[in-house]
Design a protein around this motif. Structure first.
Motif, PDB file in Angstrom:
ATOM      1  N   VAL A  67       0.853  -1.188   0.000  1.00 49.55           N
ATOM      2  CA  VAL A  67       0.000   0.000   0.000  1.00 49.55           C
ATOM      3  C   VAL A  67       0.888   1.238   0.000  1.00 49.55           C
ATOM      4  O   VAL A  67       1.752   1.374   0.868  1.00 49.55           O
ATOM      5  CB  VAL A  67      -0.932   0.038   1.236  1.00 49.55           C
ATOM      6  N   VAL A  68       0.689   2.098  -0.980  1.00 52.77           N
ATOM      7  CA  VAL A  68       1.425   3.361  -1.032  1.00 52.77           C
ATOM      8  C   VAL A  68       0.631   4.396  -0.245  1.00 52.77           C
ATOM      9  O   VAL A  68      -0.575   4.570  -0.461  1.00 52.77           O
ATOM     10  CB  VAL A  68       1.623   3.850  -2.481  1.00 52.77           C
ATOM     11  N   VAL A  69       1.294   5.079   0.676  1.00 55.30           N
ATOM     12  CA  VAL A  69       0.608   5.961   1.621  1.00 55.30           C
ATOM     13  C   VAL A  69       1.177   7.376   1.553  1.00 55.30           C
ATOM     14  O   VAL A  69       2.389   7.564   1.458  1.00 55.30           O
ATOM     15  CB  VAL A  69       0.769   5.433   3.067  1.00 55.30           C
ATOM     16  N   ASP A  70       0.276   8.356   1.604  1.00 55.44           N
ATOM     17  CA  ASP A  70       0.702   9.744   1.747  1.00 55.44           C
ATOM     18  C   ASP A  70      -0.321  10.487   2.592  1.00 55.44           C
ATOM     19  O   ASP A  70      -1.533  10.289   2.431  1.00 55.44           O
ATOM     20  CB  ASP A  70       0.849  10.438   0.394  1.00 55.44           C
ATOM     21  N   LEU A  71       0.169  11.317   3.497  1.00 51.87           N
ATOM     22  CA  LEU A  71      -0.682  12.140   4.355  1.00 51.87           C
ATOM     23  C   LEU A  71      -0.343  13.610   4.172  1.00 51.87           C
ATOM     24  O   LEU A  71       0.814  13.954   3.898  1.00 51.87           O
ATOM     25  CB  LEU A  71      -0.483  11.779   5.829  1.00 51.87           C
ATOM     26  N   GLU A  72      -1.354  14.440   4.306  1.00 51.85           N
ATOM     27  CA  GLU A  72      -1.134  15.878   4.465  1.00 51.85           C
ATOM     28  C   GLU A  72      -1.482  16.204   5.911  1.00 51.85           C
ATOM     29  O   GLU A  72      -2.438  15.663   6.467  1.00 51.85           O
ATOM     30  CB  GLU A  72      -2.012  16.688   3.509  1.00 51.85           C
ATOM     31  N   MET A  73      -0.686  17.086   6.522  1.00 49.83           N
ATOM     32  CA  MET A  73      -0.890  17.421   7.923  1.00 49.83           C
ATOM     33  C   MET A  73      -0.960  18.935   8.116  1.00 49.83           C
ATOM     34  O   MET A  73      -0.591  19.706   7.225  1.00 49.83           O
ATOM     35  CB  MET A  73       0.252  16.872   8.786  1.00 49.83           C
ATOM     36  N   THR A  74      -1.387  19.335   9.310  1.00 49.90           N
ATOM     37  CA  THR A  74      -1.454  20.765   9.613  1.00 49.90           C
ATOM     38  C   THR A  74      -0.112  21.305  10.075  1.00 49.90           C
ATOM     39  O   THR A  74       0.040  22.507  10.265  1.00 49.90           O
ATOM     40  CB  THR A  74      -2.504  21.042  10.701  1.00 49.90           C
ATOM     41  N   GLY A  75       0.851  20.428  10.287  1.00 44.77           N
ATOM     42  CA  GLY A  75       2.181  20.833  10.730  1.00 44.77           C
ATOM     43  C   GLY A  75       3.118  19.647  10.720  1.00 44.77           C
ATOM     44  O   GLY A  75       2.803  18.595  10.158  1.00 44.77           O
ATOM     45  N   LEU A  76       4.247  19.791  11.382  1.00 44.22           N
ATOM     46  CA  LEU A  76       5.305  18.793  11.300  1.00 44.22           C
ATOM     47  C   LEU A  76       5.381  17.843  12.484  1.00 44.22           C
ATOM     48  O   LEU A  76       6.146  16.883  12.449  1.00 44.22           O
ATOM     49  CB  LEU A  76       6.675  19.489  11.148  1.00 44.22           C
ATOM     50  N   HIS A  77       4.603  18.103  13.526  1.00 49.50           N
ATOM     51  CA  HIS A  77       4.787  17.351  14.770  1.00 49.50           C
ATOM     52  C   HIS A  77       3.524  16.570  15.145  1.00 49.50           C
ATOM     53  O   HIS A  77       2.474  17.173  15.390  1.00 49.50           O
ATOM     54  CB  HIS A  77       5.165  18.308  15.897  1.00 49.50           C
ATOM     55  N   PRO A  78       3.609  15.241  15.207  1.00 51.80           N
ATOM     56  CA  PRO A  78       2.419  14.430  15.520  1.00 51.80           C
ATOM     57  C   PRO A  78       1.853  14.697  16.908  1.00 51.80           C
ATOM     58  O   PRO A  78       0.676  14.442  17.150  1.00 51.80           O
ATOM     59  CB  PRO A  78       2.929  12.986  15.390  1.00 51.80           C
ATOM     60  N   LYS A  79       2.656  15.241  17.798  1.00 52.49           N
ATOM     61  CA  LYS A  79       2.184  15.520  19.156  1.00 52.49           C
ATOM     62  C   LYS A  79       1.283  16.746  19.188  1.00 52.49           C
ATOM     63  O   LYS A  79       0.348  16.822  20.002  1.00 52.49           O
ATOM     64  CB  LYS A  79       3.382  15.727  20.087  1.00 52.49           C
ATOM     65  N   THR A  80       1.543  17.718  18.320  1.00 52.62           N
ATOM     66  CA  THR A  80       0.807  18.984  18.376  1.00 52.62           C
ATOM     67  C   THR A  80      -0.018  19.278  17.130  1.00 52.62           C
ATOM     68  O   THR A  80      -0.916  20.116  17.171  1.00 52.62           O
ATOM     69  CB  THR A  80       1.779  20.148  18.601  1.00 52.62           C
ATOM     70  N   ASP A  81       0.285  18.613  16.022  1.00 52.02           N
ATOM     71  CA  ASP A  81      -0.423  18.867  14.762  1.00 52.02           C
ATOM     72  C   ASP A  81      -1.338  17.692  14.423  1.00 52.02           C
ATOM     73  O   ASP A  81      -1.335  16.671  15.104  1.00 52.02           O
ATOM     74  CB  ASP A  81       0.578  19.142  13.643  1.00 52.02           C
ATOM     75  N   HIS A  82      -2.091  17.841  13.325  1.00 47.27           N
ATOM     76  CA  HIS A  82      -3.132  16.864  13.031  1.00 47.27           C
ATOM     77  C   HIS A  82      -3.112  16.428  11.567  1.00 47.27           C
ATOM     78  O   HIS A  82      -2.631  17.152  10.699  1.00 47.27           O
ATOM     79  CB  HIS A  82      -4.502  17.454  13.367  1.00 47.27           C
ATOM     80  N   ILE A  83      -3.649  15.240  11.326  1.00 47.32           N
ATOM     81  CA  ILE A  83      -3.788  14.737   9.958  1.00 47.32           C
ATOM     82  C   ILE A  83      -4.871  15.536   9.252  1.00 47.32           C
ATOM     83  O   ILE A  83      -5.960  15.722   9.782  1.00 47.32           O
ATOM     84  CB  ILE A  83      -4.143  13.245   9.951  1.00 47.32           C
ATOM     85  N   LEU A  84      -4.557  15.984   8.060  1.00 45.03           N
ATOM     86  CA  LEU A  84      -5.490  16.783   7.266  1.00 45.03           C
ATOM     87  C   LEU A  84      -6.137  15.941   6.163  1.00 45.03           C
ATOM     88  O   LEU A  84      -7.321  16.085   5.868  1.00 45.03           O
ATOM     89  CB  LEU A  84      -4.726  17.961   6.651  1.00 45.03           C
ATOM     90  N   GLU A  85      -5.347  15.057   5.571  1.00 45.21           N
ATOM     91  CA  GLU A  85      -5.844  14.243   4.460  1.00 45.21           C
ATOM     92  C   GLU A  85      -5.041  12.948   4.383  1.00 45.21           C
ATOM     93  O   GLU A  85      -3.831  12.943   4.642  1.00 45.21           O
ATOM     94  CB  GLU A  85      -5.726  15.024   3.145  1.00 45.21           C
ATOM     95  N   ILE A  86      -5.700  11.863   4.009  1.00 45.11           N
ATOM     96  CA  ILE A  86      -5.035  10.569   3.815  1.00 45.11           C
ATOM     97  C   ILE A  86      -5.312  10.086   2.394  1.00 45.11           C
ATOM     98  O   ILE A  86      -6.461  10.086   1.949  1.00 45.11           O
ATOM     99  CB  ILE A  86      -5.540   9.508   4.810  1.00 45.11           C
ATOM    100  N   GLY A  87      -4.263   9.673   1.709  1.00 43.17           N
ATOM    101  CA  GLY A  87      -4.403   9.099   0.377  1.00 43.17           C
ATOM    102  C   GLY A  87      -3.589   7.825   0.285  1.00 43.17           C
ATOM    103  O   GLY A  87      -2.514   7.717   0.885  1.00 43.17           O
ATOM    104  N   ALA A  88      -4.103   6.836  -0.442  1.00 44.63           N
ATOM    105  CA  ALA A  88      -3.387   5.563  -0.541  1.00 44.63           C
ATOM    106  C   ALA A  88      -3.757   4.832  -1.823  1.00 44.63           C
ATOM    107  O   ALA A  88      -4.847   5.027  -2.376  1.00 44.63           O
ATOM    108  CB  ALA A  88      -3.680   4.683   0.669  1.00 44.63           C
ATOM    109  N   VAL A  89      -2.831   3.994  -2.265  1.00 48.42           N
ATOM    110  CA  VAL A  89      -3.028   3.156  -3.448  1.00 48.42           C
ATOM    111  C   VAL A  89      -2.673   1.727  -3.066  1.00 48.42           C
ATOM    112  O   VAL A  89      -1.575   1.475  -2.558  1.00 48.42           O
ATOM    113  CB  VAL A  89      -2.132   3.619  -4.624  1.00 48.42           C
ATOM    114  N   LYS A  90      -3.586   0.799  -3.279  1.00 48.74           N
ATOM    115  CA  LYS A  90      -3.332  -0.603  -2.944  1.00 48.74           C
ATOM    116  C   LYS A  90      -2.896  -1.366  -4.189  1.00 48.74           C
ATOM    117  O   LYS A  90      -3.535  -1.272  -5.244  1.00 48.74           O
ATOM    118  CB  LYS A  90      -4.584  -1.254  -2.341  1.00 48.74           C
ATOM    119  N   VAL A  91      -1.815  -2.121  -4.043  1.00 53.67           N
ATOM    120  CA  VAL A  91      -1.250  -2.882  -5.159  1.00 53.67           C
ATOM    121  C   VAL A  91      -1.176  -4.360  -4.781  1.00 53.67           C
ATOM    122  O   VAL A  91      -0.708  -4.707  -3.690  1.00 53.67           O
ATOM    123  CB  VAL A  91       0.167  -2.371  -5.507  1.00 53.67           C
TER     124      VAL A  91
END
Length: 248
Positions: free
Chosen positions: A6-30
């Motif tokens: 599975v190819v995975v890419d996320l867009e986030m609101t910032g760089l730190h998982p402790k303080t920022d949040h996932i904005l978008e998830i995209g994936a391709v299953k092969v």
């Protein structure tokens, strides 16, 4: 070599998982080296998306207003991904945000992955930049949108195929999935004491918060409290009408 992944890419609101949040998830299953399914979801945000993120991704508050909540979106993605190894460009960065969600929900799961960034750094000229955008242009990979999760995942899938054809015989180890290691602490909800103090503090300073106090973690509530006090000052005892004290 990977036949199923599975190819995975996320867009986030910032760089730190402790303080920022996932904005978008995209994936391709092969499976058997053929694309068999895709995944794309926008996540609803509790706070305004930072301007620099809007400029980079084109994702606005209006677009995420009808998005899925984080629990539903991440759960759906993990169900989509099954137990397949992941492929991604600097995959540990994307994984850290998923891992933070798992840690918060006490989910223990091992994840194995191949990183196209590591392959590019090892196999391509040193002087060449290795960002996904640069590599996409270098290999002539078509992409309808940049810095959108699904489109980046689709481009990464093509990039992985190209890199595998060119370098897998020379550097087979780079194309074997390895367990991702990411140590993160669980984020616990803000205490009733923290939430009450924040509410009193905003009342005193007549501040309207752009984040629901009820959804803050302990660390987020602490940082927000410190930020308000640093900017507006600490209220005096008995300053809030009807309250005996406003101590944290």
């Amino acid at each position: 070599m990977l036949d199923d992944y599975v190819v995975v890419d996320l867009e986030m609101t910032g760089l730190h998982p402790k303080t920022d949040h996932i904005l978008e998830i995209g994936a391709v299953k092969v499976r058997e080296k053929q694309i068999v399914d895709t995944f794309s979801v926008l996540l609803r945000q509790d706070t305004p998306i930072p301007e620099q993120v809007v400029e980079l991704t084109g994702i606005t508050d209006e677009m995420t207003a009808d998005g899925q909540d984080a629990d539903r979106a991440v759960s759906a993605f993990l169900e989509f991904a099954e137990d397949l190894p992941w492929v991604g460009h600097n995959i540990i960065f994307d994984y850290s945000f998923i891992k933070q969600w798992e840690v918060n929900h006490r989910i223990k799961r091992n994840c194995y992955a191949v990183d196209t960034l590591k392959i590019a750094r090892k196999c391509l000229p040193k002087e060449m930049k290795k960002s996904l955008e640069v590599l996409r242009q270098y290999y002539g990979i078509e992409q309808t949108a940049i810095h959108r999760a699904y489109e980046d995942a689709a481009a990464t899938q093509v990039l992985y195929e190209i890199l595998e054809r060119e370098f897998s015989k020379k550097e087979p180890g780079l194309f074997r999935s390895r367990e991702l290691q990411c140590r993160l602490k669980r984020q616990t909800p803000a205490t009733a004491r923290q939430k009450n103090y924040l509410k009193d503090l905003t009342e005193y300073h007549r501040i309207v918060l752009d984040v629901p106090v009820e959804r803050l973690s302990r660390s987020e509530a602490s940082r927000l409290t410190d930020k308000i006090i640093a900017q507006y000052g600490k209220p005096e005892v008995s300053a809030v009408p009807g309250k005996k004290t406003i101590r944290p």
